[in-house]
Scaffold this motif. Structure first.
Motif, short mmCIF file in Angstrom:
data_model
loop_
_atom_site.label_atom_id
_atom_site.label_comp_id
_atom_site.label_asym_id
_atom_site.label_seq_id
_atom_site.Cartn_x
_atom_site.Cartn_y
_atom_site.Cartn_z
N PRO A 128 0.80 -1.24 0.00
CA PRO A 128 0.00 0.00 0.00
C PRO A 128 0.83 1.28 0.00
O PRO A 128 0.49 2.24 -0.69
N SER A 129 1.93 1.31 0.77
CA SER A 129 2.74 2.54 0.81
C SER A 129 4.08 2.37 0.11
O SER A 129 4.87 3.32 0.05
N GLY A 130 4.36 1.19 -0.41
CA GLY A 130 5.66 0.95 -1.03
C GLY A 130 6.80 1.02 -0.02
O GLY A 130 7.92 1.36 -0.36
N GLY A 131 6.50 0.70 1.25
CA GLY A 131 7.52 0.73 2.29
C GLY A 131 7.77 2.10 2.88
O GLY A 131 8.69 2.29 3.65
N GLU A 132 6.91 3.09 2.54
CA GLU A 132 7.15 4.46 3.01
C GLU A 132 6.48 4.79 4.35
O GLU A 132 6.84 5.75 4.99
N CYS A 133 5.50 3.99 4.76
CA CYS A 133 4.91 4.19 6.09
C CYS A 133 4.30 2.87 6.56
O CYS A 133 4.08 1.95 5.77
N THR A 134 4.00 2.80 7.85
CA THR A 134 3.52 1.53 8.42
C THR A 134 2.00 1.39 8.43
O THR A 134 1.49 0.34 8.78
N ALA A 135 1.26 2.44 8.07
CA ALA A 135 -0.20 2.43 8.25
C ALA A 135 -0.87 1.19 7.64
O ALA A 135 -0.57 0.79 6.52
N TYR B 13 8.59 -6.26 2.12
CA TYR B 13 8.35 -6.50 0.70
C TYR B 13 7.33 -5.48 0.23
O TYR B 13 6.81 -4.71 1.03
N GLY B 14 7.09 -5.47 -1.07
CA GLY B 14 6.22 -4.43 -1.60
C GLY B 14 6.95 -3.11 -1.72
O GLY B 14 6.37 -2.06 -1.88
N GLN B 15 8.29 -3.19 -1.62
CA GLN B 15 9.12 -1.99 -1.67
C GLN B 15 9.12 -1.39 -3.08
O GLN B 15 8.70 -2.03 -4.04
N LEU B 16 9.62 -0.18 -3.18
CA LEU B 16 9.59 0.52 -4.46
C LEU B 16 10.82 0.22 -5.32
O LEU B 16 10.86 0.60 -6.49
N LYS B 17 11.82 -0.45 -4.76
CA LYS B 17 13.03 -0.71 -5.52
C LYS B 17 13.75 -1.93 -4.97
O LYS B 17 13.76 -2.16 -3.77
N GLY B 18 14.38 -2.72 -5.85
CA GLY B 18 15.32 -3.75 -5.43
C GLY B 18 14.70 -5.04 -4.94
O GLY B 18 13.59 -5.41 -5.31
N CYS B 19 15.45 -5.73 -4.08
CA CYS B 19 15.06 -7.05 -3.60
C CYS B 19 15.45 -7.18 -2.13
O CYS B 19 16.57 -6.82 -1.75
N TYR B 20 14.53 -7.68 -1.32
CA TYR B 20 14.79 -7.85 0.11
C TYR B 20 14.90 -9.34 0.44
O TYR B 20 14.14 -10.16 -0.08
N TRP B 21 15.82 -9.67 1.34
CA TRP B 21 16.09 -11.05 1.70
C TRP B 21 16.00 -11.20 3.22
O TRP B 21 16.40 -10.31 3.96
N THR B 22 15.50 -12.34 3.68
CA THR B 22 15.48 -12.60 5.11
C THR B 22 15.36 -14.10 5.37
O THR B 22 15.08 -14.88 4.46
N VAL B 23 15.56 -14.49 6.62
CA VAL B 23 15.26 -15.84 7.10
C VAL B 23 14.11 -15.68 8.09
O VAL B 23 14.30 -15.11 9.16
N PRO B 24 12.89 -16.12 7.74
CA PRO B 24 11.73 -15.86 8.60
C PRO B 24 11.92 -16.26 10.06
O PRO B 24 11.47 -15.55 10.96
N ALA B 25 12.61 -17.38 10.30
CA ALA B 25 12.79 -17.85 11.67
C ALA B 25 13.49 -16.84 12.56
O ALA B 25 13.28 -16.80 13.77
N THR B 26 14.34 -16.01 11.94
CA THR B 26 15.10 -15.04 12.73
C THR B 26 14.59 -13.61 12.57
O THR B 26 15.19 -12.68 13.09
#
Length: 614
Positions: A426-433, A562-575
């Motif tokens: 919804p915000s492209g990572g620009e706010c938490t609402a 995720y849903g960001q406006l640029k690039g690629c995000y990586w994570t390990v959900p467990a952590t």
């Protein structure tokens, strides 16, 4: 440090701070140590201030403060440091909130478990934001209210005494009586709680956890406004009020996207709206079905915040209980739901289902036609009476473009509420609402949800509405474009590393509108024992992530969003996203999210190099 020195330092910080301090909603996990969080940030920050080298480069190098904006961020940490310095308090004993009510609720929650009395003393009327009757009846909190001026002489109190004031000051109030907590209300900016004395230090982590799970910290924009005032750059700490036209634009966009007719509600975060939903439904159940057990049916491996918050609500109320809903990794959501709803019907309990579609992190979608049948089935109690109809609460943050609620769709057959985290698409990572909507059968529940959203003072801020008004109109197109990139990347990974298991939607599901831009990757492993294979895989997860973020630093981030406006995000959900989930339910796999704007060929090139060296 005196007031003039504090002001001088704040002026230097505000002049030189990184732009991300105002604009970033998510932390980088590669420079984040959760156990140290704010402590580590402020220790480095204080060293920087004491060295007299407050400049852009120095501030950029500071370790990440807290996580997201819910628990805290650099500007909230600096604000709390400044207030602590002004009042001769340890810096962790000052905590800012976007909500006026939440810090008071945090102390009340802690005292509920301690079986300790609470007295709330106020100098100005607080009834416009503190709904005492509801807080007693629905939340189960006990307290006394006492109006008193600061110069009155009050006897010592056997319990916790909170003093609430609305003065335009961040100084500790000068009182003729002793207190344990000072809560200062700052209009639309939010509030600040000061924990007074070492004897109350045990409340700090509990207060912070309420901020993390049921609300958010004072937002970066509002912290900036407060810091400008403390630095002497402005005459009063005022935040812009919500513009009705901007708000109407956001509500119209949400209604169009979700295909619903009821008025949407917009909160300061996804968890803020979830909390309003949960407490609104609890309130409704208490009124309509007094004395009956309330059961929240929740997947044990879903997003950690959802899991934790649901269990926190249940811990406070005797009639509320959590029932685990296995949905992932070999478990079938429909079979699990059918069994559980049958068992709860026999007990004549009130069933509330909270589930993600697609699931997180394995991106699975249940058979929707079968789900419709399971939810709409009539069930009997042990006495042969018709069982209470379930309410489905759908977290559709992964696919906010899919319409589940309109007539004829999957969740139209029972009362259903859908919500999404605004920090994603919804915000492209620009706010938490975050926001929620209801179908026709659940429309009557929205008044209760709105009541508790207001009670907790968790409505989206003016700036959050402005960001959503700007970003929501392009959301569905961004979702489609990001999916195209994600499908391309997934197909490439399958070709390069066929031994890896990839969790992503099928082409058939994508044609039906399920177009997430997130997938999970179970990398191949080796070893003679299960322990060796698991250890190898976990090390390989981090090796891949570190390679991507090191070789593509401008686009690849070690981050949970995720849903960001640029690039690629990586994570390990467990952590990360499953941080508070039980260990046996955690997923030690890689989760990647792809945006609509990415150098995909470069990402393929780096992944190919990783695969070839295995």
């Amino acid at each position: 440090m005196n007031r003039a020195q504090i002001q001088q330092n704040l002026q230097a910080i505000l002049k030189n701070m990184p732009a991300d301090w105002l604009n970033l909603t998510t932390h980088r996990l590669d420079i984040y140590e959760e156990s140290l969080a704010k402590t580590q940030f402020l220790e480095h920050f204080k060293n920087l201030v004491e060295s007299g080298k407050v400049n852009l480069e120095g501030l950029k190098q500071l370790p990440t403060a807290y996580d997201y904006i819910r628990l805290g961020h650099p500007l909230s940490s600096v604000l709390e440091w400044a207030i602590a310095e002004l009042n001769n308090l340890p810096f962790d004993q000052v905590i800012s909130f976007s909500s006026k009510t939440a810090p008071i609720l945090a102390v009340l929650r802690k005292n509920l478990f301690l079986h300790k009395k609470t007295q709330i003393v106020y100098s100005e009327d607080i009834s416009d934001f503190f709904g005492a009757e509801l807080i007693r009846e629905v939340y189960g909190y006990e307290f006394e209210l006492l109006k008193a001026s600061s110069n009155e002489s009050l006897p010592d109190y056997e319990g916790s005494r909170i003093f609430v004031s609305s003065a335009n000051s961040f100084d500790q109030p000068k009182l003729s009586f002793s207190i344990d907590f000072a809560v200062s209300i700052h209009g639309d900016l939010g509030s600040v709680i000061q924990v007074i004395g070492a004897k109350n230090a045990s409340y700090i982590s509990e207060i912070q956890h309420v901020r993390r799970r049921e609300t958010i910290a004072m937002t970066p924009a509002n912290c900036f406004t407060a810091l400008e005032y403390l630095a002497g750059n402005s005459s009063s700490p005022e935040s812009p009020s919500r513009d009705p036209k901007t708000k109407d634009s956001v509500l119209e966009s949400i209604a169009n996207i979700t295909g619903t007719d009821s008025k949407p509600l917009v909160a300061s975060s996804g968890l803020s709206i979830q909390y309003a939903i949960m407490m609104g439904l609890v309130h409704d159940a208490m009124e309509k079905h007094p004395g009956k057990e309330i059961k929240f049916i929740v997947p044990p491996n879903c997003y950690g915040g959802t899991n934790d918050q649901a269990r926190r609500v249940a811990a406070c109320l005797d009639q509320v209980e959590i029932v685990d809903l296995p949905v992932d990794a070999g478990n079938n959501m429909n079979q699990s739901l059918e069994r559980i709803l049958g068992e709860l019907a026999q007990k004549d309990a009130i069933p509330y289902i909270i589930a993600e579609i697609p699931t997180n992190p394995r991106v699975e979608v249940p058979d929707l036609q079968r789900l419709k049948q399971v939810l709409s089935a009539s069930r009997q109690t042990e006495n042969g009476e018709t069982a209470i109809e379930p309410v489905f609460i759908l977290d559709q943050t992964f696919c906010p473009n899919v319409q589940f609620l309109p007539e004829g769709e999957t969740l139209s057959v029972i009362p259903a509420i859908s919500y999404a985290s605004g920090s994603k698409f919804p915000s492209g990572g620009e706010c938490t609402a975050g926001y929620c909507v209801a179908n026709l059968k659940a429309e009557n529940l929205m008044d209760k949800i709105a009541l508790h959203l207001a009670l907790c003072d968790n409505e989206a801020t003016a700036q959050q509405y402005e960001i959503l008004a700007r970003q929501l109109p392009s959301m569905n197109q961004r979702i489609q474009d990001a999916y195209v990139n994600t499908r391309d990347f997934v197909n490439f990974i399958q070709d390069q590393l066929p031994s890896a298991k990839i969790n992503f939607v099928s082409e058939e599901l994508a044609e039906r509108g399920f177009t997430p831009s997130v997938f999970s990757l179970d990398l191949p492993t080796k070893g003679d024992t299960e322990e060796e294979r698991e250890a190898y895989k976990r090390a390989l997860n981090l090796k891949l992530i570190n390679k991507m973020i090191t070789e593509i630093p401008d686009e690849s981030k070690f981050c949970v969003s995720y849903g960001q406006l640029k690039g690629c995000y990586w994570t390990v959900p467990a952590t990360s996203t499953q941080g508070t989930t039980k260990e046996g339910d955690k997923d030690y796999i890689v989760r990647a999210s792809v945006s609509h704007n990415i150098d995909l060929e470069r990402h393929k090139e780096v992944f190919k190099d990783f695969a070839e060296k295995l």
